[in-house]
Design an enzyme around this catalytic site. Structure first.
Site, PDB file in Angstrom:
ATOM      1  N   GLU A 140      -9.264  -4.824   9.676  1.00 51.02           N
ATOM      2  CA  GLU A 140      -8.281  -3.784   9.358  1.00 51.02           C
ATOM      3  C   GLU A 140      -7.971  -3.756   7.868  1.00 51.02           C
ATOM      4  OE1 GLU A 140      -5.536  -3.141  13.224  1.00 51.02           O
ATOM      5  OE2 GLU A 140      -5.577  -5.209  12.484  1.00 51.02           O
TER       6      GLU A 140
ATOM      7  N   GLU B  92      -9.172  -7.122  19.621  1.00 51.70           N
ATOM      8  CA  GLU B  92      -7.825  -7.193  20.184  1.00 51.70           C
ATOM      9  C   GLU B  92      -7.770  -6.908  21.681  1.00 51.70           C
ATOM     10  OE1 GLU B  92      -7.083  -6.763  15.798  1.00 51.70           O
ATOM     11  OE2 GLU B  92      -8.565  -6.053  17.265  1.00 51.70           O
TER      12      GLU B  92
END
Length: 268
Positions: free
Chosen positions: A122, A142
Site C-alpha cells: 500500500e 489481508e
C-alpha cells in the site's frame, strides 16, 4: 530520535533528496505504531523543507521493503481490547500517514527490494514512482487474515489496474512478481538487485533536472484531477500551478533554452 540506530525510521538528506528507510529489518520492516509516529514527522519535514525536491522510500536490509502492519502488535492490542481498525488511519498514531497525505506535493519514489506485502504494498501504491529489483514480491494478503487493505490498497489497486485483475489479487491475496507488476504498469522499472541503487539514482537525477515548482504543480494537477471530468480539470485552480505560473522558474526555463544553457532553478 529519527536517524538513531534504534529508531524504526532512518531519515537522511543528501543534496535535494530525502532518503526515508523503514528500519526494522529483523521483522522484515513490519510497521508498528512507533514507526508510524516517526514517519509522520518525516513526511512533515519533507513537505516543509524547500531544499528537498524528491523523497526516496525504502526498507532496511535486502529481504523486505515492508511486510505491512506488525501483526504481533495488532494481536496484543486485540487482547487489550483496542477496537479493530478499518479504512484509513484517522485518530491513530502517525495520521495522516503517507497513504493519506493527499496534499504531499513532493514526488516520492519507492525503492522496492524483497517483500512488499500488505501495508508495504500500500505504501508503494501511494508513491509516485516505483523502482523494484527483480526479487521484489507484491501482495495484499489481508483477506486471508480476516482483514481489509485499510491503508488504501483496496482503493488504489482498483484504480491502477483493470477491475477484474485488481479483484483477483484483492480477494485471494495472490502474490505478483516484479515482472508481473511491471507488465501491469504498477512499477516504473525492474532491475537486478545489484543495480537497484543505480536505477533509483537515475530517476532522482531526472527529477532534479526538472523545475521543482513545475514538478509540484504537475503532481497536484494530476492527482486532484484524475477523477474529474476533463472540462472541470481544465477550469480548476491548482495552488501549485498558480505558484509556478508566477515564479521566476517559469521565466528561467524558456530563457535558458533560448540562451542554449542549463536552467538554474530557484524554486521561488
Amino acid at each position: 530520535m529519527i536517524g538513531a540506530e534504534e529508531s524504526g525510521v532512518r531519515y537522511e538528506k543528501k543534496g535535494h533528496v530525502a532518503y526515508v528507510t523503514l528500519n526494522r529489518p529483523a521483522v522484515l520492516n513490519a510497521m508498528d505504531l512507533r514507526m508510524h509516529e516517526e514517519l509522520a514527522l518525516v513526511w512533515d519535514d519533507v513537505e516543509a523543507d524547500d531544499e528537498v525536491r524528491v523523497a526516496v522510500l525504502t526498507g532496511a536490509g535486502d529481504r523486505s521493503f515492508s511486510v505491512g502492519q506488525d501483526l504481533r502488535e495488532r494481536a496484543r492490542r486485540d487482547q487489550d481490547g483496542v477496537p479493530p481498525s478499518t479504512f484509513g488511519s484517522r485518530g491513530q498514531p502517525g495520521w495522516p500517514r503517507l497513504t493519506e497525505r493527499f496534499e504531499l506535493s513532493k514526488p516520492v519514489i519507492a525503492r522496492v527490494n524483497g517483500y512488499a506485502l500488505g501495508g508495504g504494498f500500500e505504501l508503494a501504491l501511494a508513491c509516485d514512482l516505483v523502482v523494484a529489483s527483480d526479487q521484489a514480491v507484491f501482495a495484499l494478503p489481508e483477506a486471508t487474515l480476516g482483514l481489509v487493505p485499510g491503508a488504501g490498497g483496496a482503493f488504489r489497486l482498483a484504480r491502477q489496474l483493470p477491475l477484474k485483475l485488481a479483484m483477483g489479487y484483492l480477494l485471494t491475496g495472490r502474490r505478483m512478481s516484479a515482472a508481473e507488476a511491471l507488465r501491469m504498469g504498477l512499477v516504473n522499472e525492474v532491475v537486478p538487485a545489484d543495480q537497484l541503487d543505480e536505477a533509483v539514482a537515475g530517476w532522482t537525477e531526472d527529477l532534479l533536472r526538472s523545475a521543482p515548482l513545475a514538478v509540484r504543480a504537475i503532481k497536484e494537477a494530476v492527482m486532484r484531477s484524475v477523477d474529474m471530468p476533463l472540462e472541470e480539470a481544465f477550469s480548476t485552480p491548482f495552488r501549485w500551478e498558480q505558484r509556478r505560473r508566477h515564479s521566476q522558474d517559469a521565466v528561467e526555463g524558456p530563457r535558458a533554452f533560448a540562451e542554449k544553457r542549463e536552467p538554474v532553478w530557484r524554486g521561488v
